[in-house]
Design a protein around this motif. Structure first.
Motif, short mmCIF file in Angstrom:
data_model
loop_
_atom_site.label_atom_id
_atom_site.label_comp_id
_atom_site.label_asym_id
_atom_site.label_seq_id
_atom_site.Cartn_x
_atom_site.Cartn_y
_atom_site.Cartn_z
N ASP A 92 0.80 -1.22 0.00
CA ASP A 92 0.00 0.00 0.00
C ASP A 92 0.84 1.27 0.00
O ASP A 92 0.34 2.34 -0.34
CB ASP A 92 -0.93 0.01 1.22
CG ASP A 92 -2.05 -1.01 1.08
OD1 ASP A 92 -2.32 -1.44 -0.05
OD2 ASP A 92 -2.64 -1.38 2.12
N GLY A 93 2.09 1.20 0.39
CA GLY A 93 2.92 2.39 0.43
C GLY A 93 3.06 3.03 -0.94
O GLY A 93 3.39 2.37 -1.91
N GLY A 94 2.80 4.33 -1.00
CA GLY A 94 2.92 5.06 -2.26
C GLY A 94 1.77 4.82 -3.22
O GLY A 94 1.87 5.21 -4.40
N LEU A 95 0.68 4.19 -2.76
CA LEU A 95 -0.43 3.85 -3.66
C LEU A 95 -1.06 5.11 -4.24
O LEU A 95 -1.36 5.17 -5.45
CB LEU A 95 -1.47 3.03 -2.91
CG LEU A 95 -2.74 2.66 -3.70
CD1 LEU A 95 -2.40 1.84 -4.93
CD2 LEU A 95 -3.73 1.92 -2.80
N ALA A 96 -1.27 6.14 -3.43
CA ALA A 96 -1.91 7.36 -3.92
C ALA A 96 -1.10 8.00 -5.03
O ALA A 96 -1.65 8.46 -6.04
CB ALA A 96 -2.13 8.34 -2.77
N GLU A 97 0.22 8.04 -4.86
CA GLU A 97 1.07 8.64 -5.88
C GLU A 97 1.05 7.83 -7.17
O GLU A 97 1.02 8.39 -8.28
CB GLU A 97 2.51 8.77 -5.36
CG GLU A 97 2.69 9.79 -4.24
CD GLU A 97 2.18 9.25 -2.89
OE1 GLU A 97 1.92 8.04 -2.79
OE2 GLU A 97 2.04 10.07 -1.96
N ARG A 98 1.06 6.51 -7.05
CA ARG A 98 1.01 5.66 -8.25
C ARG A 98 -0.32 5.85 -8.99
O ARG A 98 -0.35 5.90 -10.22
CB ARG A 98 1.20 4.19 -7.89
CG ARG A 98 2.56 3.87 -7.31
CD ARG A 98 2.91 2.39 -7.41
NE ARG A 98 1.89 1.51 -6.85
CZ ARG A 98 1.82 1.18 -5.57
NH1 ARG A 98 2.68 1.69 -4.70
NH2 ARG A 98 0.89 0.34 -5.13
N LEU A 99 -1.40 5.95 -8.22
CA LEU A 99 -2.71 6.17 -8.85
C LEU A 99 -2.73 7.52 -9.57
O LEU A 99 -3.25 7.63 -10.70
CB LEU A 99 -3.82 6.12 -7.80
CG LEU A 99 -4.18 4.73 -7.26
CD1 LEU A 99 -5.10 4.86 -6.06
CD2 LEU A 99 -4.85 3.88 -8.34
N ASP A 100 -2.20 8.57 -8.95
CA ASP A 100 -2.17 9.87 -9.59
C ASP A 100 -1.40 9.81 -10.90
O ASP A 100 -1.84 10.37 -11.92
CB ASP A 100 -1.51 10.91 -8.67
CG ASP A 100 -2.45 11.37 -7.56
OD1 ASP A 100 -3.65 11.01 -7.62
OD2 ASP A 100 -2.00 12.07 -6.63
N ALA A 101 -0.25 9.17 -10.88
CA ALA A 101 0.56 9.09 -12.10
C ALA A 101 -0.16 8.28 -13.19
O ALA A 101 -0.15 8.65 -14.36
CB ALA A 101 1.92 8.45 -11.77
N TYR A 102 -0.79 7.21 -12.78
CA TYR A 102 -1.50 6.35 -13.74
C TYR A 102 -2.64 7.11 -14.41
O TYR A 102 -2.76 7.14 -15.64
CB TYR A 102 -2.02 5.11 -13.01
CG TYR A 102 -2.85 4.18 -13.85
CD1 TYR A 102 -2.26 3.26 -14.71
CD2 TYR A 102 -4.25 4.20 -13.79
CE1 TYR A 102 -3.01 2.40 -15.48
CE2 TYR A 102 -5.02 3.35 -14.56
CZ TYR A 102 -4.40 2.44 -15.40
OH TYR A 102 -5.16 1.60 -16.16
#
Length: 789
Positions: A148-158
């Motif tokens: 779950d770490g960094g999930l929000a950032e990965r979603l934003d980039a995606y």
């Protein structure tokens, strides 16, 4: 403090966990969720304590358009988690999307239909980069099995990547400007306190930009009006339109992409386990359930097969670099261990869509195990549309609530049983499960006056009743509106128009039937297919002439349908063109026209003389299909408007000889048309004068046909025999007996005519045998081998 945007994928456990964690950490004052804004006053209803999945069902209807839409929610839907967790944290929770009836949702039946098709190019590039087959596998690889770490950032980039390559349509732009108005209003209302916005990831980049650039005046900067409380006004339906939203039970099957669901994650049963217990437990559970299902269906699965499947899944997980087993790792492991046959199509989880027919049994069970069989249940205090209460009262009042083993035998001549029948038929046409008719009349003149109904599964009954409430507040009203829409949408092809008419009669929709019949009468004048149009005319005419059960006989409501169908059929028949062959539905349509002209002339704008004139023109038109020419000749004679003296244009003997010049096939097709309308021309059932000035015309026609057939060569006879046999199938046994007796009389043979009709051999086989014998005889004669020794 500015708004915090979380772009999510609908029905994603990873996104649901992120929403839950963000609410707990952020403690927002406002939680804004992509969902129908008209439900904001009814959020307590959503939180009553339902067993998910459930859906917000919305409907809309006006004089030009009708629409239905669903917004499904399950335990791991980010929108549901935002609603539940936001309330628990003390936040003000609001839906911020346009109502489902709004034109922005035109052509869309699912609010949460993801925009994946619009950013396919970006996902295809990512699929190639990460060596996966589908967007679902890509999503699992990037988000579901990763920490779950960094999930929000990965979603934003995606979502920034995929939205950057896609252009929103007009509907999405309207929705996004409306949602941005809510975000701006929330930020203004709470001051420095946080606002959390949870929407589909496709909308997130646009919402950020719109929120940053929007106006801060009495509107939102895009024309959306604000109310006195400072929040955007929820658009109201136009005057005269009917719209509403209700909760309905939903099911994992409806959520599953393999069953045709448009949005979010496939395999809801599997992801429910991921949500509840994590990917490792979900993988173990899937292996176990698939094996259990296969063994229950007697598909051989040994312990070694299970061990091999588990080993393959673990190996694929490691080979693909997944920190936890993904769904495709488990499915590919099962497929590798259990399927030894060559497959003629790709495995279904390598793409998206419904499971194809004929799939391997192991594949079917894997997909079913992933899908799950959970069905939601609404809390008993959930408000329901008036139709639900009306149906319950009617079923109780008519003793039709007998339970899952009930069987009802109804006498349609009894007033009470007729009303019970109408209630059951209304439920049937609304698609409400529970009772199935196993016997009863099948058309308007079927001499059957009893029905039998048997109980069937009531699975989905509650949801079907709520959804049927979109058609009206009472059962009679809802059935009438549903049938009217069915007639309006289905009569372009006319496949179900006759059935819709008879269903209206069975439903006994009373005064509201007039609306349906007016719809049918306007549509029949536009139909271009003679067969189904003939069925409509036959059904309507039969009810108008003979009905003594349903109350339709001689009533005014069917007159417009009969008139319109008769006029349109005559126009279509005169313009018909084609080659050889017999079109039986078209011939039945000519029969219906004949019956309408003869038995309901007072209803028709086409006079008796005009109909006969059209029939004569068709009969003499060399470009018309040969079977239609024969039928038109029979129609003209039935109407008594053919000059029929010997040698005249309407003399059957003369016409038959003319048609026979085109060959035995053409003669058979022409006779089929004639016999469909006028069998008395052959059998002489009318006796003596045929009404057209020709004495004993029927007998002379038998003589003519006998002479023509007898003069055929063996090859010509064999070629034309199928068409001739087909033509004489219009005669019942008694009339065939009369023809056979006439043929014996012509030959001076004494004996039983019935013996000619009782051969046990195929006449075609007999004819071929005779031809073979004559061929052999000619060969013997040719080589002088036929002389006696």
């Amino acid at each position: 403090m500015s708004a915090v945007f979380l772009g999510v994928r609908h029905h994603s456990p990873a996104c649901a966990r992120l929403v839950e964690r963000t609410v707990a950490e952020l403690r927002p004052a406002q939680v804004l969720i992509e969902g129908p804004a008209e439900m904001n006053g009814r959020l307590d209803e959503l939180l009553l304590g339902h067993e998910l999945p459930v859906a917000v069902f919305s409907h809309y209807r006006d004089g030009e358009r009708s629409a239905t839409s669903w917004a499904p929610l399950c335990d791991y839907s980010p929108e549901w988690v935002a609603l539940r967790a936001g309330r628990a944290a003390g936040a003000q929770v609001r839906f911020i999307d346009l109502p489902a009836w709004h034109p922005a949702f035109a052509e869309r039946t699912n609010r949460y239909a993801d925009a994946e098709a619009r950013y396919a190019e970006a996902t295809e590039r990512l699929c190639r980069r990460f060596a996966v087959d589908s967007s679902d596998a890509l999503w699992d690889r990037l988000f579901e099995v990763e920490p779950d770490g960094g999930l929000a950032e990965r979603l934003d980039a995606y979502f920034a990547l995929v939205r950057g390559d896609a252009e929103a349509d007009a509907g999405d732009r309207a929705r996004e400007s409306y949602m941005a108005a809510w975000v701006r209003a929330a930020v203004e209302a709470v001051g420095d306190r946080p606002v959390l916005v949870v929407t589909g990831g496709f909308h997130q980049p646009a919402l950020r930009a719109l929120t940053a650039s929007g106006a801060r005046d009495g509107t939102d900067g895009a024309g959306w009006e604000r109310g006195a409380d400072g929040w955007p006004v929820v658009p109201a339906p136009p005057d005269g339109a009917m719209a509403g939203s209700f909760l309905v039970p939903y099911s994992f099957r409806k959520l599953d992409a393999f069953a045709g669901y448009q949005s979010g994650m496939p395999s809801p049963g599997y992801y429910q386990q991921v949500w509840e217990a994590g990917p490792e437990a979900a993988a173990d559970g899937l292996l176990r359930v698939v094996v259990e299902r296969l063994r229950a269906r007697k598909y051989p699965v040994s312990t070694s097969d299970l061990i091999a499947a588990r080993s393959l899944a673990e190996g694929l997980t490691a080979l693909r670099g997944h920190p936890s087993p993904a769904r495709i790792d488990v499915l590919d492991g099962l497929a590798g261990a259990l399927i030894t046959d060559d497959l003629d199509r790709p495995l279904p989880w390598t793409g998206r869509g419904t499971l194809a027919a004929g799939a391997h049994p192991a594949v079917v069970e894997m997909v079913a195990a992933c899908g799950g069989d959970r069905t939601g249940r609404l809390h008993p205090q959930t408000p329901a549309p008036p139709l639900v209460h009306d149906v319950a009262a009617q079923l109780a009042g008519l003793a039709l609530d007998g339970g899952p083993e009930a069987t009802y035998r109804l006498d349609l001549t009894d007033a009470t049983d007729l009303e019970r029948s109408r209630v059951l038929h209304r439920l049937r046409v609304l698609g409400v499960p529970g009772q199935v008719r196993t016997a009863g009349p099948t058309h308007g003149v079927d001499p059957v006056f009893t029905e039998r109904w048997e109980a069937r599964s009531v699975l989905g009954r509650e949801a079907a009743l709520v959804e049927a409430g979109a058609y009206g507040a009472t059962l009679a009203e809802a059935a009438a509106v549903a049938l009217t829409e069915r007639a309006r949408s289905g009569t372009a092809e006319a496949d179900g128009a006759a059935e819709a008419l008879f269903d209206a009669v069975l439903c006994g929709t009373g005064g509201l039937s007039e609306q349906l019949l007016e719809e049918l009468s306007s549509c029949v004048r536009e139909l271009q297919v003679t067969g189904p149009l003939g069925e409509i005319l036959a059904t309507a005419l039969g009810l108008w002439r003979h009905d003594r059960v349903f109350g339709m006989a001689r009533g005014p409501l069917l007159a417009a349908v009969i008139d319109g169908a008769t006029e349109q059929l005559l126009w279509l028949l005169e313009g018909a063109r084609g080659s050889s062959g017999v079109d039986f539905p078209r011939l039945r349509a000519v029969v219906a026209v004949r019956d309408a002209v003869l038995h309901a002339p007072e209803l028709l704008s086409v006079t008796h003389e005009v109909a006969a004139g059209i029939a004569r023109r068709i009969a003499e038109d060399p470009q018309a299909p040969i079977d239609v020419r024969g039928a038109a000749f029979g129609l003209a004679r039935s109407l008594g408007r053919v000059p029929g003296g010997p040698g005249a244009s309407g003399d059957p003997a003369r016409v038959v000889r003319t048609v026979a010049r085109a060959g035995a096939d053409a003669l058979g097709d022409w006779l089929a048309g004639l016999f469909a309308l006028a069998r008395d021309e052959v059998t002489g059932a009318a006796g003596g004068d045929d009404g057209c000035g020709t004495d004993d015309a029927a007998e002379s026609l038998v003589d003519v046909l006998d002479g023509l057939v007898s003069a055929l060569s063996d090859e010509e006879f064999l070629s034309g025999l199928p068409a001739l046999r087909q033509a004489f199938t219009f005669f019942p046994p008694r009339e065939r007996d009369r023809i056979a007796a006439r043929l014996l009389e012509r030959r001076g043979v004494r004996g039983s005519s019935r013996s000619l009709l009782r051969t046990t051999a195929d006449p075609l086989l007999i004819a071929r045998a005779r031809a073979l014998e004559e061929s052999v005889s000619r060969l013997l004669a040719r080589y002088e081998l036929d002389a006696a020794p």
